[in-house]
Scaffold this active site. Structure first.
Site, mmCIF file in Angstrom:
data_model
loop_
_atom_site.group_PDB
_atom_site.id
_atom_site.type_symbol
_atom_site.label_atom_id
_atom_site.label_comp_id
_atom_site.label_asym_id
_atom_site.label_seq_id
_atom_site.Cartn_x
_atom_site.Cartn_y
_atom_site.Cartn_z
ATOM 1 N N SER A 1 0.862 -1.179 0.000
ATOM 2 C CA SER A 1 0.000 0.000 0.000
ATOM 3 C C SER A 1 0.896 1.225 0.000
ATOM 4 O O SER A 1 1.985 1.197 0.576
ATOM 5 C CB SER A 1 -0.864 0.015 1.263
ATOM 6 N N TYR B 1 -2.050 -1.519 10.035
ATOM 7 C CA TYR B 1 -2.071 -1.720 8.581
ATOM 8 C C TYR B 1 -0.714 -1.362 7.968
ATOM 9 O O TYR B 1 -0.164 -2.120 7.167
ATOM 10 C CB TYR B 1 -3.180 -0.863 7.980
ATOM 11 N N LYS C 1 1.963 -3.826 5.891
ATOM 12 C CA LYS C 1 2.360 -3.585 4.503
ATOM 13 C C LYS C 1 3.873 -3.352 4.403
ATOM 14 O O LYS C 1 4.508 -3.756 3.425
ATOM 15 C CB LYS C 1 1.569 -2.403 3.934
#
Ligand SMILES: NC(=O)c1ccc[n+]([C@@H]2O[C@H](COP(=O)([O-])OP(=O)(O)OC[C@H]3O[C@@H](n4cnc5c(N)ncnc54)[C@H](O)[C@@H]3O)[C@@H](O)[C@H]2O)c1
Length: 295
Positions: A145, A158, A162
């Protein structure tokens, strides 16, 4: 991988969003596709779309956070097609609302890491031994991401998941090269894409859920209102619209052809939007100047 025709791909999280787009873009280039998703019905629907494009397909229900399920996916793919040339570790989840690291429970971190990071790792462990034996050029795409390129307050779990994918993928890419194994690895960095990812909590096992009524939203610590993606002030201070264009939401259908092009060109990094060069450069500069001695 210049010629994609008659190759075989496995795409995880392909029941919708960008995974579906990647699966269909591959099929349009003549690739047979194993369409996998935790939502088996959604996977089967996309497998039918692949068939409508004239390619063979298999829809498989797989929870990528479970190694045994990903190994089963590999077994089914090899039984059906005899080879896997392209593996796209795309399945991923995110939490809403955005929350501070100290307001994030261990089980929140575990759920996100289990799906995003361990999901990609499980793909690697389950497929690479057999891909190596094929002794022909193959390609792995791991979906990261753009949020791992710079700092996103309120999004630590998150971002960590990533960033793990980025570091791992670059190691694997170099290892394959050094060992003479013809498997290329690309990291795919989406910016904002209009998918259902913001509703990922629907897929979270009941036992792993934190009680969202007690989660303090990150925006409670800031003075700006929440934006559609969950955090208005991605760099901590300035409204997104003033600093970025990589957050201009894109339709997922635009994504598949970009990833297919990245596979064809063997790019180590593939981005969905122009990357935020100023934020990346700022981080690189601070890292490059990080030895301060004992002044
Ligand atoms: N949409 C964005 O703006 C954006 C930005 C950056 C990165 N990403 C990443 O892109 C990837 C694709 O997401 P998307 O935006 O298309 O969202 P999406 O929710 O439309 O697609 C993700 C798919 O993964 C599946 N999935 C979720 N948990 C799974 C599990 N445990 N096992 C197998 N499948 C599972 C979902 O059912 C869904 O079909 C994800 O890795 C996501 O983190 C998305």
């Amino acid at each position: 991988m210049e010629d994609l025709s008659n190759r075989v791909a496995v795409v995880t999280g392909a029941g919708g969003g960008m995974g579906r787009s990647i699966a269909l873009a591959l099929a349009a280039e003549g690739v047979d596709v194993v369409v996998s998703d935790i939502e088996g019905d959604a996977a089967e629907k996309v497998a039918n779309e692949v068939r409508e494009l004239g390619r063979r397909a298999l829809g498989v229900a797989t929870d990528v956070s479970q190694l045994d399920q990903v190994e089963h996916l590999a077994d089914l793919a090899y039984e059906e097609f005899g080879a896997v040339d392209i593996l796209v570790n795309n399945a991923g989840v995110t939490m809403r609302p955005f929350r501070a690291s100290w307001d994030t429970e261990l089980r929140d971190f575990q759920w996100v890491m289990n799906v995003n990071w361990y999901g990609a790792l499980h793909g690697h462990l389950a497929f690479v031994p057999r891909m190596r034996e094929q002794k022909r050029d193959s390609h792995i795409v791991n979906t990261s991401s753009m949020t791992s390129m710079f700092t996103v307050p309120g999004h630590s779990a998150y971002s960590a998941s990533k960033a793990a994918i980025d570091a791992f993928s670059m190691c694997a890419r170099e290892e394959f090269k050094i060992a003479g194994i013809p498997i290329a690895v690309s990291v795919f960095f989406p910016g904002a894409v209009k998918t259902r990812v913001g509703t990922s909590e629907r897929l979270r096992p009941e036992a792993d859920r934190s009680d969202v009524r007690h989660v303090k939203p990150w925006t409670d610590y800031t003075s700006t209102p929440a934006a559609a993606v969950g955090a208005e002030n991605l760099n901590g201070l300035t409204p997104l619209s003033e600093v970025t264009n990589f957050m201009q939401p894109m339709h997922p259908d635009e994504v598949g052809p970009l990833v297919v092009n990245g596979i064809r060109q063997n790019y180590d990094f593939i981005s969905s939007h122009p990357a935020p060069a100023d934020l990346i450069q700022d981080r690189a500069d601070r890292l490059a100047n990080s030895f301060h001695g004992l002044s």
